[in-house]
Design an enzyme around this catalytic site. Structure first.
Site, short mmCIF file in Angstrom:
data_model
loop_
_atom_site.label_atom_id
_atom_site.label_comp_id
_atom_site.label_asym_id
_atom_site.label_seq_id
_atom_site.Cartn_x
_atom_site.Cartn_y
_atom_site.Cartn_z
N SER A 133 3.35 7.37 4.48
CA SER A 133 2.97 6.05 3.95
C SER A 133 1.94 6.22 2.84
O SER A 133 1.13 7.14 2.88
CB SER A 133 2.38 5.23 5.10
OG SER A 133 2.42 3.87 4.81
N PRO A 134 1.95 5.34 1.83
CA PRO A 134 0.96 5.48 0.75
C PRO A 134 -0.46 5.40 1.28
O PRO A 134 -0.78 4.52 2.07
CB PRO A 134 1.24 4.27 -0.16
CG PRO A 134 2.45 3.60 0.36
CD PRO A 134 2.84 4.20 1.65
N TYR A 141 -3.87 -7.35 -2.96
CA TYR A 141 -3.97 -6.90 -4.35
C TYR A 141 -3.30 -7.94 -5.26
O TYR A 141 -2.92 -9.02 -4.80
CB TYR A 141 -3.38 -5.49 -4.50
CG TYR A 141 -4.16 -4.47 -3.68
CD1 TYR A 141 -5.52 -4.27 -3.92
CD2 TYR A 141 -3.58 -3.76 -2.64
CE1 TYR A 141 -6.27 -3.39 -3.16
CE2 TYR A 141 -4.32 -2.88 -1.87
CZ TYR A 141 -5.66 -2.69 -2.14
OH TYR A 141 -6.42 -1.83 -1.38
C1 LIG Z 1 -6.89 6.16 3.97
C2 LIG Z 1 -5.84 5.12 3.83
C3 LIG Z 1 -5.46 4.71 2.56
C4 LIG Z 1 -4.45 3.76 2.39
N1 LIG Z 1 -4.01 3.42 1.15
C5 LIG Z 1 -2.91 2.64 0.98
C6 LIG Z 1 -2.31 2.45 -0.29
O1 LIG Z 1 -2.72 3.03 -1.29
N2 LIG Z 1 -1.25 1.63 -0.38
C7 LIG Z 1 -0.73 0.99 0.72
O2 LIG Z 1 0.22 0.24 0.60
N3 LIG Z 1 -1.26 1.19 1.94
C8 LIG Z 1 -2.32 2.00 2.10
N4 LIG Z 1 -2.80 2.26 3.36
C9 LIG Z 1 -2.11 1.68 4.51
C10 LIG Z 1 -1.09 2.66 5.09
O3 LIG Z 1 -0.05 2.95 4.17
C11 LIG Z 1 -0.47 2.13 6.38
O4 LIG Z 1 0.24 0.95 6.08
C12 LIG Z 1 -1.51 1.84 7.47
O5 LIG Z 1 -2.46 2.88 7.54
C13 LIG Z 1 -0.85 1.69 8.84
O6 LIG Z 1 -0.15 2.84 9.21
P1 LIG Z 1 -0.71 3.90 10.31
O7 LIG Z 1 -0.98 3.12 11.56
O8 LIG Z 1 0.39 4.90 10.46
O9 LIG Z 1 -1.98 4.49 9.75
C14 LIG Z 1 -3.84 3.19 3.54
C15 LIG Z 1 -4.24 3.60 4.80
C16 LIG Z 1 -5.21 4.57 4.97
C17 LIG Z 1 -5.58 5.00 6.35
#
Ligand SMILES: Cc1cc2nc3c(=O)[nH]c(=O)nc-3n(C[C@H](O)[C@H](O)[C@H](O)COP(=O)(O)O)c2cc1C
Ligand SMILES: Cc1cc2nc3c(=O)[nH]c(=O)nc-3n(C[C@H](O)[C@H](O)[C@H](O)COP(=O)(O)OP(=O)(O)OC[C@H]3O[C@@H](n4cnc5c(N)ncnc54)[C@H](O)[C@@H]3O)c2cc1C
Length: 772
Positions: A423-424, A582
């Protein structure tokens, strides 16, 4: 102690008999408005765990109940002309009448006084009692007497159901789904004694009304259902035993949660139990189990704190504290299952193939996972895995079949080797938007780690589109050249594809690096902000300028330039960031979009600018490469977007040519109140995929292979994005494969020795683990 149980259902009777058995000195009365041995209802189902507890607490009644039990293992689903069956599910059922008769007899044997045909008006009818149990069911007068104390929160659910019986005997828990001209009906059928099966029929309010069932008496409804379910009934008749209900016998389920379960009325302590305190939908058949478990726990607390009246306050407090946890867990699972049946017609029945429909139904409560199904019925699960793999284009032989998350996925001209996406994630480690060695090592190692698609963080379309000074950008050739290095590395050294998430920070820009104060404005070197409306993110955030048409044209051109540069990098996949508050998200959400021009107000207006950007980008992106859109599918606050709104936007992006919706949520406003938990955003993906008919990515608290397999197999998403677990483990996909014993997944050739050792260590740990 003098104890009165108002209501002689399972809760009141079982508590009465347990307390009398353990402490015969108590005077215990059970007051019931019905006649002795007179009740309505057909069969109820129990779990093995409740049965084990009943055995421990009262062997005599447990033995009788066990004798009367009907046990069955199989679930059979009738759907679109198919009959599918799986095994290993283990239910026990008993007639409600039979159960109550056993409990009534046992009460009498032990000396509990049963007072029938007495309708108690309130707890105050029994001023001599030290303890009054409100076990008087869903419409509890005891609870309703003190609404401010017990704070009942009752929600009437939209579906209609009728609880009937039949003399046809079924050897499996049977579900039959039937389509009519006005929508789907489903029957939940299970045998509970030697002559009878319960036959609950459920449908939506719309179908109920459209068929005129509201105007029919019970005989009319029965005739309608007999005709609709004639195949599964095979000539048998349906019967009612609720003739006391006037008019239509079709009910709505009421979900009840109470803020408090006990009260002191000046004379007596009053405590709620069973359906009077909480309800759980029959889709997982747990109402009776909860009532019995309440009775056991209240008794257990008297055993711990003592049977004197002084102990009552402490007993009631700990009873509520302990039971609340279990009740919430069951209500949660029941809610998922209930919601599945509420939307089954419009969401799954018309779209899913019978095999996947069956899988979706079995995992409806989200408490039964892929590996759980394997334990229950390995043959069936492996058959399903083979079916799924074949559908994904895998040649299926006799070897262990690829589980759903490791099957390939094709969109346009791009094929991912599996369904896992990095994921981004913003890394705040760029300078002037330039991708550097950190990003190559970071993203490169995640590509080597086995994910099918590796997204870099949100990549900003201009210097003033950045969240922080450390964010990646794509507005000049120098940046594109660095991106090419990354893409070349990934393509040369792994089978992964590279995704670029294009975005503009809008009102959330010009902030510090995360570790210097997330969302806090930079102290120096900041830049002016723009947004849909002039609404700052935090109280101390810069107030953004509400965009005018000239701003829109400039920002659109920036997005198109970023795409043109992206084309030169060789990246495989583009995502437009329309989530998390955003810039484009600020247009979509009514919380941040207060405009009164053609870009504010209706869904169509709010989506106008994001769609304009999307179309312009899509036109500049090669036809054979996919493009997804990330949405915040829930703003988690009053007045914000809900999953319903997200589905409307998803439809608009689909119509504009989006290939896939990446279903995230929140971060639009600081007033949000998200409900986190395992797979907490997956329901949004499920809804959008199956109601809008567009592929989706599920994301959010997906942390193991079992989660991803369950989601993909059930058709709740096409891909799973995994973020934080990838920060902890670059090789998350390879490790998860090994953990489920899937050794056929290739590791980078340089890492082979590590693969063998890792798998051997896991195997050794599994054999060394103590047997449970
Ligand atoms: C350090 C960090 C940076 C993130 N940056 C982005 C981002 O640049 N773009 C985005 O769409 N989501 C961003 N997210 C959200 C993640 O892509 C994801 O949707 C969210 O962490 C939930 O997934 P997880 O439970 O697997 O961590 C970020 C999350 C984390 C932890
Ligand atoms: C269609 C349907 C299917 C169901 N299927 C299942 C299933 O498969 N498995 C399962 O576990 N549960 C099932 N249930 C739920 C189950 O019936 C209840 O959750 C369970 O009976 C709750 O027990 P209780 O003792 O709290 O309340 P109840 O069983 O409702 O008992 C309350 C008693 O109080 C009496 N009463 C009420 N008011 C007064 C008064 N003022 N004075 C005196 N007496 C009073 C009533 O007559 C009744 O006997 C189902 C429910 C429905 C509607």
């Amino acid at each position: 102690m003098r104890i009165v149980c108002i209501g002689g259902g399972p809760a009141g009777l079982y508590f009465g008999l347990l307390m009398k058995k353990l402490h015969p000195e108590h005077s215990i009365r059970v007051v019931e408005r019905n006649r002795p041995y007179d009740t309505f209802g057909w069969g109820v189902v129990f779990s093995d765990a409740t049965m084990a507890a009943m055995q421990e607490w009262d062997r005599e009644s447990a033995a009788e109940i066990q004798d009367a039990f009907n046990h069955w293992d199989d679930i059979e689903v009738w759907f679109k002309g198919t009959r599918q069956r799986t095994s290993g599910h283990g239910f026990v059922g008993i007639g409600r009448k039979k159960l109550l008769n056993i409990l009534q007899r046992r009460c009498e044997d032990l000396g509990v006084e049963l007072i029938f045909e007495t309708d108690a008006s309130s707890d105050l009818d029994f001023p001599d009692a030290e303890l009054v149990i409100g076990s008087d069911g869903l419409n509890s007068k005891i609870r309703n007497h003190y609404p401010d104390v017990f704070q009942p929160d009752m929600i009437t659910r939209p579906n209609r159901y009728i609880w009937l019986g039949t003399n046809k005997l079924y050897d499996a828990f049977t579900f039959d789904f039937r389509k009519t001209d006005h929508g789907w009906f489903q029957a939940h059928i299970y045998k509970f004694d030697d002559q009878t099966s319960t036959f609950i029929i459920e449908t939506t309010e719309e179908a109920y009304l459209a068929h005129g069932l509201d105007k029919m008496d019970q005989d009319g409804s029965i005739a309608f259902c007999e005709d609709l379910f004639r195949e599964v009934l095979d000539g048998a008749a349906l019967m009612t035993n609720s003739r006391h209900l006037r008019g239509s016998a079709w009910l709505n389920f009421n979900r009840l949660i109470c803020g408090k379960w006990s009260h002191f009325n000046g004379n007596s302590h009053v405590v709620l139990m069973g359906d009077a305190a909480h309800t759980a939908h029959f889709a997982i058949g747990s109402g009776t189990k909860l009532a019995i478990d309440d009775a056991i726990e209240l008794t257990r607390q008297f055993q711990i704190h003592g049977h004197g009246k002084d102990a009552i306050p402490a007993v009631l407090e700990t009873y509520e504290e302990i039971r609340r946890v279990d009740v919430a867990r069951i209500q949660n699972a029941a809610r998922n299952a209930m919601e599945w049946f509420e939307v089954v017609g419009r969401r799954y029945a018309d779209t899913l193939e019978p095999q996947q429909f069956m899988y979706s139904m079995l995992t409806r409560s989200q408490r039964i996972s892929h590996e759980n199904l394997r334990l229950r019925d390995k043959t069936w699960l492996e058959g399903y895995e083979r079916w799924f793999a074949k559908k994904s284009g895998v040649a299926v032989g006799n070897d262990r079949c690829l589980p759903p998350m490791f099957t390939p996925y094709q969109l346009r001209g791009t094929t991912l080797i599996n369904r896992i996406v990095v994921s981004p994630m913003a890394m705040y480690s760029a300078q002037d938007g330039l991708l550097n060695d950190f990003h190559i090592v970071h993203l490169g190692s995640r590509a080597l780690g086995g994910a099918g698609l590796v997204f870099a963080e949100m990549t900003c379309v201009s210097p003033d589109a950045r969240i922080t000074p450390g964010c990646l950008g794509l507005w000049n050739e120098e940046q594109a050249a660095q991106w090419r290095r990354l893409v070349d590395f990934v393509h040369t050294n792994s089978a992964a594809k590279v995704g670029i998430q294009i975005g503009h920070a809008g009102r959330k820009g010009s902030t510090r690096l995360a570790w210097d104060g997330i969302d806090q404005p930079v102290s120096e070197g900041g830049w002016p902000l723009i947004s849909a409306s002039a609404v700052p993110y935090l109280k101390n955030s810069q107030v953004p300028k509400a965009m005018d048409r000239a701003d829109m044209d400039r920002v659109k051109a920036d997005h198109v330039r970023a795409v043109e540069l992206a084309v030169t990098t060789g990246a495989d996949w583009l995502e437009l960031h329309c989530a998390h508050g955003y810039l484009l998200s600020s247009f979509l959400s009514p919380v941040t979009n207060l405009r009164d021009d053609e870009y504010g107000g209706s869904h169509e207006n709010r989506a106008r600018y994001p769609l304009e950007i999307f179309r312009a980008m899509r036109a500049a992106w090669p036809e054979d490469k996919p493009m997804s859109v990330r949405l915040s599918c829930h703003d988690w606050m009053d007045g914000g977007n809900t999953p319903e709104d997200a589905a409307i936007f998803a439809q608009m992006f689909k119509d504009a040519g989006a290939d896939l919706i990446d279903c995230s949520s929140g971060q639009v406003s600081k007033s949000e109140q998200p409900v986190y938990g395992r797979l907490f955003q997956t329901p949004f993906s499920d809804k959008i995929r199956n109601e809008v008919g567009i592929p989706t990515i599920a994301v959010g608290a997906i942390s193991e292979a079992d989660h991803a397999n369950s989601i993909i197999a059930a058709g709740r998403a096409d891909l799973c994005a995994v973020a934080r677990p990838h920060l902890a483990d670059p090789a998350w996909s390879l490790h998860e494969a090994a953990k489920i014993g899937l050794t056929s997944i290739a590791w980078p050739k340089q890492y082979q020795a590590g693969k063998y050792q890792y798998e051997a260590n896991l195997a050794r740990a599994a054999t060394a683990a103590p047997a449970k």
